[in-house]
Each structure stands twice: as structure tokens, then as C-alpha cells.
Design a protein around this motif. Structure first.
Motif, short mmCIF file in Angstrom:
data_model
loop_
_atom_site.label_atom_id
_atom_site.label_comp_id
_atom_site.label_asym_id
_atom_site.label_seq_id
_atom_site.Cartn_x
_atom_site.Cartn_y
_atom_site.Cartn_z
N MET A 1 42.55 33.72 31.64
CA MET A 1 41.76 32.50 31.83
C MET A 1 42.49 31.51 32.73
SD MET A 1 38.81 32.79 30.25
CE MET A 1 38.93 34.46 30.93
N ALA A 2 43.79 31.37 32.51
CA ALA A 2 44.58 30.42 33.30
C ALA A 2 44.78 30.91 34.74
CB ALA A 2 45.93 30.18 32.63
N GLU A 3 45.14 32.18 34.89
CA GLU A 3 45.43 32.74 36.22
C GLU A 3 44.22 32.74 37.13
OE1 GLU A 3 48.96 36.02 35.23
OE2 GLU A 3 46.90 36.69 35.63
N ARG A 4 43.05 33.01 36.56
CA ARG A 4 41.87 33.21 37.39
C ARG A 4 41.03 31.94 37.54
NH1 ARG A 4 41.55 38.99 38.06
NH2 ARG A 4 39.63 38.72 39.25
N ASP B 1 33.67 29.89 53.59
CA ASP B 1 35.03 30.44 53.70
C ASP B 1 35.96 29.90 52.63
OD1 ASP B 1 33.90 31.51 55.95
OD2 ASP B 1 35.28 30.59 57.38
N ALA B 2 35.86 28.60 52.36
CA ALA B 2 36.80 27.94 51.45
C ALA B 2 36.63 28.40 50.00
CB ALA B 2 36.62 26.42 51.53
N ASP B 3 35.50 29.02 49.66
CA ASP B 3 35.23 29.41 48.28
C ASP B 3 35.53 30.88 47.98
OD1 ASP B 3 34.30 26.93 47.33
OD2 ASP B 3 32.31 27.28 48.18
N VAL B 4 35.83 31.67 49.01
CA VAL B 4 35.92 33.12 48.84
C VAL B 4 36.99 33.51 47.82
CG1 VAL B 4 36.45 35.32 49.97
CG2 VAL B 4 34.95 33.66 51.09
N GLY B 5 38.22 33.02 47.99
CA GLY B 5 39.30 33.38 47.07
C GLY B 5 39.02 32.97 45.64
N ARG B 6 38.51 31.76 45.47
CA ARG B 6 38.21 31.25 44.13
C ARG B 6 37.11 32.08 43.47
NH1 ARG B 6 35.22 25.77 42.61
NH2 ARG B 6 34.38 26.09 44.69
N PHE B 7 36.06 32.40 44.21
CA PHE B 7 34.95 33.16 43.64
C PHE B 7 35.36 34.61 43.33
CE2 PHE B 7 31.25 30.40 45.47
CZ PHE B 7 31.70 29.35 44.69
N LEU B 8 36.23 35.19 44.15
CA LEU B 8 36.72 36.54 43.86
C LEU B 8 37.44 36.57 42.52
CD1 LEU B 8 38.00 37.60 47.39
CD2 LEU B 8 36.35 38.89 46.04
N LYS B 9 38.23 35.53 42.22
CA LYS B 9 38.96 35.49 40.95
C LYS B 9 38.03 35.27 39.77
CE LYS B 9 42.12 32.57 42.65
NZ LYS B 9 43.31 31.70 42.78
N LEU B 10 36.98 34.48 39.97
CA LEU B 10 36.08 34.15 38.86
C LEU B 10 35.01 35.21 38.62
CD1 LEU B 10 35.51 30.35 39.61
CD2 LEU B 10 36.87 31.31 37.74
N TYR B 11 34.49 35.81 39.68
CA TYR B 11 33.29 36.63 39.53
C TYR B 11 33.51 38.12 39.76
CZ TYR B 11 30.98 32.09 39.57
OH TYR B 11 30.58 30.81 39.27
N THR B 12 34.75 38.52 40.04
CA THR B 12 35.05 39.94 40.17
C THR B 12 36.25 40.27 39.28
OG1 THR B 12 36.75 40.03 41.92
CG2 THR B 12 34.46 39.67 42.62
N GLU B 13 36.59 41.55 39.21
CA GLU B 13 37.75 41.98 38.43
C GLU B 13 38.88 42.47 39.32
OE1 GLU B 13 35.36 43.33 34.40
OE2 GLU B 13 35.69 44.82 35.96
N LEU B 14 38.82 42.15 40.60
CA LEU B 14 39.90 42.50 41.51
C LEU B 14 41.19 41.79 41.08
CD1 LEU B 14 38.14 42.31 45.00
CD2 LEU B 14 38.66 44.35 43.67
N PRO B 15 42.36 42.41 41.28
CA PRO B 15 43.62 41.75 40.90
C PRO B 15 43.76 40.39 41.59
CG PRO B 15 43.99 44.05 41.47
CD PRO B 15 42.57 43.76 41.83
N CYS C 1 42.75 38.97 45.37
CA CYS C 1 41.81 37.86 45.56
C CYS C 1 42.42 36.78 46.45
CB CYS C 1 41.42 37.25 44.21
SG CYS C 1 40.50 38.35 43.13
N ASN C 2 43.67 36.45 46.20
CA ASN C 2 44.36 35.44 47.01
C ASN C 2 44.52 35.91 48.45
OD1 ASN C 2 44.65 33.62 44.89
ND2 ASN C 2 46.60 34.49 44.22
N ARG C 3 44.86 37.21 48.63
CA ARG C 3 45.02 37.75 49.98
C ARG C 3 43.71 37.68 50.76
NH1 ARG C 3 44.07 41.97 53.12
NH2 ARG C 3 42.84 43.09 51.55
N LEU C 4 42.64 38.13 50.12
CA LEU C 4 41.33 38.11 50.79
C LEU C 4 40.87 36.70 51.08
CD1 LEU C 4 39.57 40.91 48.70
CD2 LEU C 4 40.20 41.05 51.12
N GLY C 5 41.13 35.78 50.13
CA GLY C 5 40.70 34.40 50.32
C GLY C 5 41.44 33.68 51.41
N ALA C 6 42.63 34.18 51.77
CA ALA C 6 43.44 33.53 52.81
C ALA C 6 43.12 34.03 54.22
CB ALA C 6 44.92 33.76 52.51
N LEU C 7 42.25 35.05 54.32
CA LEU C 7 41.89 35.57 55.64
C LEU C 7 41.13 34.50 56.43
CD1 LEU C 7 40.68 39.16 54.66
CD2 LEU C 7 42.87 38.52 55.67
#
Length: 417
Positions: A13-16, A267-281, A285-291
Motif C-alpha cells: 500500500m505504501a510503495e504503490r 505523460d505525467a500520470d503514467v508511472g503513478r497509474f502503473l503502480k496503482l492499476y497494474t501488478e507490474l513491479p 512502473c518507475n522506469r516506464l513512467g520516466a520515459l
């Protein structure tokens, strides 16, 4: 957060980014380590489908089960008859029992995709608070439960205070809602040993009321946890689009349109949404969101695929991506676009192009469609539409007609065979 979680659930919960507030984080963390904890989130049956605004907390329940605990989905068959006034400017329209039951049937379809239901210790269960609320004796309820509530304290909650500060009416019916929701927690604790209620941060006051009531009348040691209320980076409420709510049921919104909503994430929401709405590590999520630049579009496709796969299945996600590539990269029609099928009898005198945009779900009203056309945002078969009164006849639909609103919203119009 300064506290270092011991349980997998609180750590995730905290990490994501799911954690907003908790009534006793350390106490809850310790309880989660000791054994299987039942927890619930309530859903009032105000529509036939849940929407993207509910998805954050559905993911919380999914993670709760994946980390070894028992999720409870509580359907508000009873509380929907009253209506939650939290942060609303006016009273919700009241629904009859038949409409509420119909809505519950529609909403139940979603949960089975995210949770495993059954009779095992960690299997999810679904409850309906009409089971205990419908049979309450009003005088007994006032005496046994109502006496524990301070009107002064209830008036101090932000959800109520904001309504009164704007001098907007708050009915006595709505004022009872927080007492009923608090009583839900007591009943689920008594019946199922439930130790935790979760919900959006707008439910904080209601959750705290339930904990306080359970301590007073059941001597229960229970907890509350809330998730943040999300807005997109451009300030819009999560789950809303130009076309309205983003429903989770395929019969209310096609999997392609659902996929496209996530593909259009800023663009600014991609990393955050990957952590909240998917189960990717989280690291991925951080790597993809920083592209940046064109590369972020690949991350958006991954986001759309992962979220659609969870909600509608692998096949729907793959079909949606294939359709998007066909429409955007090759200029084709695509097999999975939302489709409006018209009978020849509807076209005896023709139908205006503006009405087609409305019927296809690309405009909310005729006025909205005309504005879209006037502003140059409407196309038919990739050709700009300039006349809102242009008539379409059966002969014009010998092949499917592709309508486009803006750059990314499409629909097909076909003639019934």
C-alpha cells in the motif's frame, strides 16, 4: 512514511501509493502479521456498473487477497435507499428496491474478475447490508445505536460541514446515512470477524464513526484505512472523460473504449497509474513512467493492456491494441470499434450527421455535436464534417461509416443486414 511496515499488505500500500490515512497503522500491521484478517469496502448500488473511480479500491481488495487476507465486498442494498451525502451538493435521487437489485446484479460482474470468491479462509465473500438494515426496528435502533452518536460531532465532519457552509439542504434521511454505515461495521464484525474497513479518503468520517460505535457496543479492536482521492495531473476527477463515466462493465463501455481511456493517459500520470492499476513491479512502473518523448507512448500501451487485461481479459486487451494500431497507424476501420447499427426503417427520411455523433456516443447532445462540427473536431471516414445538417441515408451505409470526434475517439455506423 516514517513507520517501516512488517506486513506485505501495508508495505505494498505504501510503495504503490495507495495509502492516505490509517486509524492505527502499527496496530493494523501487527494484526495482519498474526493471521488472516477480514476487511471490507462498501459499494452503494447507484448505477448498473462500477466505474474507473471505483477501480483503485478494487485493486486494494485484490492486493489484500494476494497478500493472504480475506476481502469482503459489501453491496449497499440497504444504504442505497438513503444515499451517501458525503461531499455532494444535493441529495441523490432515491431508487426503488427493484432498481437497486438490478444495479447490484450489474456491479457484481466486475468483482469476480479481480477477486477469488468461495468458502475458504482467504476466499472473498459478498454481502448485502439490506440483510440486516431492512429489518431494523426504528425505535430499538435509535435507543441501542443512535444514542452513541453526537450531533455536534456529526456536524463537524467535513463532508457535512461543506454542504452546510454552502447553505445547501441536508435532509434528515441523508443525515442518518453515517449511522447506518457505522452500524454496518458492527454487523460485519459480529458476523464475520471483520477487523478493517477501507475506502476513499472521503469516507474517513464514516469509517471513524464505525470504529467508535463498534468499540462502544461490541468492545471491538478494529481499524480503518483510506486511499487518496485521485485526480489526473491536469486536475480532472479520475474516471471522467468527455464522453462521461468510464464504466467497468463491457455492456456499458466497450473494452476498446476502456483501453483507449488508459492509452490517452497524460505523460505525467503514467508511472503513478502503473503502480496503482497494474501488478507490474514498482521498479518497472518507475522506469516506464520516466520515459520521455515517443517512448512514453509505449508505456501508455503497456498501461492500457495491463489494466484492460485485468478488467476484460487477455483477448479483449489484445483486440483493443490491434484495433488501435489499425485505426491510428494504418488508417483502417478496426474490428473492435464501438458500433452503432441502424435499421433501414430508421433511415427512410435520413438522419443528420450530428445525430449520428450523438447516437454513436461521441457527443452528449445535438448541441454538443454541432459545437464539435463547428470547431472542426468531427470527421466521417477521415474527411472533416462541415455541415451539422448533412443527411445520411441507407445508401451512404453500404459500407461502414467511421465517425471520429477529436483525434482519438472513433465509432462505426453500420446498416442492419
Amino acid at each position: 512514511m516514517t513507520y517501516t511496515p512488517k506486513s506485505d499488505f501495508i508495505r505494498i500500500m505504501a510503495e504503490r501509493g495507495f495509502l492516505a490515512d490509517c486509524t492505527d497503522l502499527q496496530g493494523l500491521d501487527e494484526a495482519l502479521i498474526k493471521g488472516v484478517v477480514p476487511a471490507y469496502i462498501g459499494y452503494d448500488a447507484t448505477a448498473k456498473s462500477l466505474h474507473v473511480g471505483h477501480l483503485l479500491n478494487i485493486m486494494v481488495l485484490r492486493w489484500f487477497q494476494k497478500t493472504g487476507h480475506k476481502p469482503i465486498t459489501l453491496m449497499g442494498g440497504g444504504t442505497t435507499k438513503v444515499g451517501d451525502p458525503s461531499f455532494r451538493s444535493e441529495e441523490r435521487p432515491l431508487l426503488d428496491a427493484a432498481a437497486i437489485d438490478s444495479n447490484i446484479n450489474g456491479m457484481q460482474q466486475v468483482f469476480a474478475k479481480y477477486l477469488t470468491y468461495g468458502d475458504g479462509p482467504k476466499d472473498a465473500i459478498m454481502l448485502n447490508n439490506a440483510e440486516w438494515l431492512d429489518g431494523l426496528n426504528y425505535l430499538d435502533f435509535l435507543r441501542d445505536v443512535g444514542r452513541h452518536f453526537s450531533v455536534n460531532r456529526m456536524l463537524s465532519f467535513e463532508s457535512v460541514k461543506s454542504r452546510l457552509d454552502r447553505e445547501q439542504s441536508l435532509s434528515f434521511l441523508e443525515f442518518n446515512y453515517m449511522i447506518l454505515q457505522a452500524y454496518d461495521f458492527v454487523e460485519i464484525y459480529r458476523r464475520h470477524g471483520c477487523l478493517l474497513q477501507m475506502g476513499g479518503s472521503d469516507q474517513w468520517g464514516n469509517i471513524v464513526n464505525g470504529i467508535d460505535l463498534a468499540r462502544r457496543i461490541a468492545d471491538a479492536e478494529i481499524y480503518g484505512l483510506t486511499t487518496p482521492l485521485l485526480t489526473t495531473s491536469d486536475g480532472r476527477k479520475m474516471g471522467k472523460s468527455q464522453g462521461g463515466a468510464i464504466w467497468l462493465n463491457a455492456d456499458m463501455l466497450s473494452p476498446y473504449e476502456f483501453w483507449q481511456f488508459w492509452r490517452n493517459t497524460t505523460d505525467a500520470d503514467v508511472g503513478r497509474f502503473l503502480k496503482l492499476y497494474t501488478e507490474l513491479p514498482v521498479d518497472e512502473c518507475n522506469r516506464l513512467g520516466a520515459l520521455e518523448g515517443a517512448e512514453i507512448n509505449a508505456a501508455k500501451i503497456i498501461l492500457a493492456n495491463e489494466v484492460t487485461r485485468l478488467c476484460h481479459g487477455d483477448e479483449a486487451a489484445q483486440a483493443a491494441e490491434a484495433t488501435a494500431r489499425e485505426v491510428f497507424e494504418k488508417g483502417g476501420l478496426g474490428d473492435d470499434l464501438p458500433t452503432l447499427t441502424l435499421a433501414a426503417s430508421e433511415l427512410t427520411d435520413g438522419i443528420s450527421i450530428s445525430q449520428l455523433f450523438v447516437r454513436a456516443g461521441l457527443a452528449k447532445s445535438g448541441k454538443d455535436a454541432k459545437r464539435l462540427i463547428t470547431e472542426g473536431g468531427a470527421r466521417a471516414n477521415d474527411t472533416p464534417v462541415t455541415d451539422a445538417g448533412q443527411m445520411i441515408h441507407a445508401a451512404d451505409l453500404s459500407a461502414p461509416l467511421k465517425l471520429t470526434a477529436g483525434k482519438k475517439r472513433h465509432a462505426l455506423v453500420t446498416l442492419e443486414s
